[in-house]
Design a protein around this motif. Structure first.
Motif, PDB file in Angstrom:
ATOM      1  N   TYR A  62       7.273   5.420  12.344  1.00 22.00           N
ATOM      2  CA  TYR A  62       7.434   4.306  11.399  1.00 22.00           C
ATOM      3  C   TYR A  62       8.472   4.604  10.320  1.00 22.00           C
TER       4      TYR A  62
ATOM      5  N   VAL B 262       3.392  10.352   5.917  1.00 17.12           N
ATOM      6  CA  VAL B 262       2.522  10.161   4.748  1.00 17.12           C
ATOM      7  C   VAL B 262       1.615  11.385   4.562  1.00 17.12           C
TER       8      VAL B 262
ATOM      9  N   PHE C 191      -1.545  12.297   4.736  1.00 21.70           N
ATOM     10  CA  PHE C 191      -2.515  12.895   5.671  1.00 21.70           C
ATOM     11  C   PHE C 191      -1.807  13.636   6.807  1.00 21.70           C
TER      12      PHE C 191
ATOM     13  N   CYS D 275      -1.620   7.080   2.372  1.00 24.61           N
ATOM     14  CA  CYS D 275      -2.050   6.100   3.377  1.00 24.61           C
ATOM     15  C   CYS D 275      -3.304   5.425   2.822  1.00 24.61           C
ATOM     16  N   PRO D 276      -3.191   4.151   2.408  1.00 21.83           N
ATOM     17  CA  PRO D 276      -4.354   3.466   1.832  1.00 21.83           C
ATOM     18  C   PRO D 276      -5.573   3.453   2.770  1.00 21.83           C
ATOM     19  N   LEU D 277      -5.327   3.436   4.095  1.00 23.21           N
ATOM     20  CA  LEU D 277      -6.455   3.496   5.038  1.00 23.21           C
ATOM     21  C   LEU D 277      -7.189   4.829   4.884  1.00 23.21           C
TER      22      LEU D 277
ATOM     23  N   ASN E 288      -6.075   9.618  10.369  1.00 20.44           N
ATOM     24  CA  ASN E 288      -5.703   8.954   9.106  1.00 20.44           C
ATOM     25  C   ASN E 288      -6.863   9.096   8.136  1.00 20.44           C
TER      26      ASN E 288
ATOM     27  N   CYS F 218      -6.252  -0.924   7.992  1.00 23.42           N
ATOM     28  CA  CYS F 218      -4.875  -0.704   7.550  1.00 23.42           C
ATOM     29  C   CYS F 218      -4.294  -2.042   7.104  1.00 23.42           C
TER      30      CYS F 218
ATOM     31  N   VAL G  36      -1.334  -2.892   6.619  1.00 24.42           N
ATOM     32  CA  VAL G  36      -0.092  -3.257   7.311  1.00 24.42           C
ATOM     33  C   VAL G  36      -0.414  -3.941   8.649  1.00 24.42           C
ATOM     34  N   HIS G  37      -1.409  -3.429   9.353  1.00 21.65           N
ATOM     35  CA  HIS G  37      -1.729  -3.993  10.666  1.00 21.65           C
ATOM     36  C   HIS G  37      -2.527  -5.293  10.575  1.00 21.65           C
TER      37      HIS G  37
ATOM     38  N   GLU H 217      -5.068  -0.474  15.495  1.00 23.61           N
ATOM     39  CA  GLU H 217      -5.434  -0.830  14.115  1.00 23.61           C
ATOM     40  C   GLU H 217      -5.312  -2.328  13.850  1.00 23.61           C
TER      41      GLU H 217
ATOM     42  N   CYS I  24       5.132  -0.719   6.394  1.00 25.42           N
ATOM     43  CA  CYS I  24       4.299   0.210   5.616  1.00 25.42           C
ATOM     44  C   CYS I  24       5.142   0.743   4.446  1.00 25.42           C
TER      45      CYS I  24
ATOM     46  N   MET J 284       5.469   4.593   4.222  1.00 27.56           N
ATOM     47  CA  MET J 284       6.357   5.238   5.192  1.00 27.56           C
ATOM     48  C   MET J 284       7.813   5.107   4.758  1.00 27.56           C
TER      49      MET J 284
HETATM   50 FE1  SF4 Z   1      -1.574   4.167   6.765  1.00 30.10          FE
HETATM   51 FE2  SF4 Z   1      -1.301   1.742   7.827  1.00 30.10          FE
HETATM   52 FE3  SF4 Z   1       0.826   2.971   6.783  1.00 30.10          FE
HETATM   53 FE4  SF4 Z   1      -0.279   3.819   9.089  1.00 30.10          FE
HETATM   54  S1  SF4 Z   1       0.729   1.877   8.712  1.00 30.10           S
HETATM   55  S2  SF4 Z   1       0.361   5.083   7.367  1.00 30.10           S
HETATM   56  S3  SF4 Z   1      -2.458   3.435   8.689  1.00 30.10           S
HETATM   57  S4  SF4 Z   1      -1.027   2.300   5.687  1.00 30.10           S
END
Ligand code: SF4
Ligand code: 13P
Length: 305
Positions: A25, A60, A62, A85-87, A113, A171, A173-174, A199, A259, A262
């Motif tokens: 990403y 990110v 994690f 990563c907010p997730l 994640n 997530c 974004v998804h 996701e 994202c 990213m």
């Molecule tokens: Fe986290 Fe979603 Fe970004 Fe992947 S796309 S890094 S799960 S926020």
């Protein structure tokens, strides 16, 4: 692409004996300069195998933490300290401990994640590429807690027929990708194959032909006879898809699926990262040792495909 910046990165990389890993990403120019690109599973394995002294993780938090857990002797750098990563932040180790108390017999599977502390509280780690196989490998008489992504969790429930205890993470974004986005894209490109990341929401996945991790999307597109794909995931992957399959067409299901974390990594930040050796990502030894077991169990059960 700025040749001057690229040369500078190359020189710094040699000086520091560094390797650059980039997630699928990442901005296109960063994917292009990286030594390795891939999905979370592929990058975890690369991080554990490289003999470089320094890993610059273009991804990110994690992901960089995973590299630090697997390679404690290496320096792991995240070029932007706010690339989170907010997730992953949707469940804390405390919340997981409370959930475990409610289900004392359960095995705990955490999606990669997640924070190092959450991994340390888990029995197994998985990625979107191997979650189904991993859960399938667990004893059928044990309940299973799955954290933190509920959409990946539901996909695993559907594919394995197992009744998982799910955490309500998602997530942002998804979930932005809607049923309507897929329907509109299919109406415009009726012959295209729809590839969706697990996701995505259940309704989006139901309208899709293939549910795949980012690495699996790249493999699928390479081997498929079809030459038109609707892509339901973060749009950064389209760069790699186009590069590897110049004769095929890739349509983003939604241009809103970006994202922001990213995209925090830039060429300038990679230079500063290598010059000043920042931002070092570390994990305490106690957490690292436990989290490593969960990651190792994943790799043991499922050697890289
Ligand atoms: Fe986290 Fe979603 Fe970004 Fe992947 S796309 S890094 S799960 S926020
Ligand atoms: P992959 O493991 O499929 O690359 O996904 C990582 C991720 O962050 C998805 O949003």
């Amino acid at each position: 692409m700025d040749e001057r910046l690229l040369k500078k990165i190359q020189k710094l990389k040699e000086q520091r004996k560094a390797v650059i890993l980039a997630h699928n990403y990442q901005p296109g120019e960063i994917q292009d300069l990286a030594d390795f690109t891939g999905d979370s599973l592929g990058l975890s394995i690369k991080a554990s195998q490289t003999d470089a002294k320094v890993i610059v993780f273009c991804g990110v938090q994690f992901m960089a933490e995973t590299a630090a857990i697997l390679s404690p002797e290496k320096t792991v750098l995240l070029p932007d300290k706010f690339a989170g990563c907010p997730l992953a932040d949707m469940i804390t180790a405390d919340e997981l401990r409370q959930l475990k108390q409610k289900h004392p017999d359960a095995l705990v599977v955490c999606y990669v994640n997640s924070s190092a502390e959450v991994k340390a509280e888990s029995d197994y780690c998985c990625t979107s590429a191997n979650a189904v196989e991993l859960v399938n490998s667990l004893p059928v008489d044990r309940p299973v807690i799955f954290v933190p992504d509920r959409h990946l969790g539901r996909f695993v429930v559907e594919r394995t027929g197992r009744d998982l205890v799910l955490w309500p993470g998602y997530c942002r974004v998804h979930v932005v990708i809607t049923e309507e986005d897929i329907e509109n894209a299919k109406a415009k490109y009726p012959d295209a194959i729809v590839m969706a990341h697990p996701e995505c929401t259940e309704s989006v996945k139901q309208l899709s032909d293939q549910i795949l991790s980012t690495g699996q999307m790249l493999k699928f597109a390479k081997t498929s006879a079809v030459k038109q794909f609707i892509v339901a995931t973060e749009i950064g992957i389209i760069h790699a898809l186009k590069k590897q399959n110049p004769a095929a067409e890739f349509i983003a299901a939604s241009n809103r699926a970006v994202c922001p974390n990213m995209k925090k990594i830039t060429l300038d930040k990679i230079i500063v990262s290598l010059e000043d050796m920042q931002y070092k990502v570390t994990v305490t030894e106690e957490v690292r040792a436990k989290a490593k077991k969960a990651l190792e169990r994943m790799v043991e059960i499922l050697p890289a495909k």
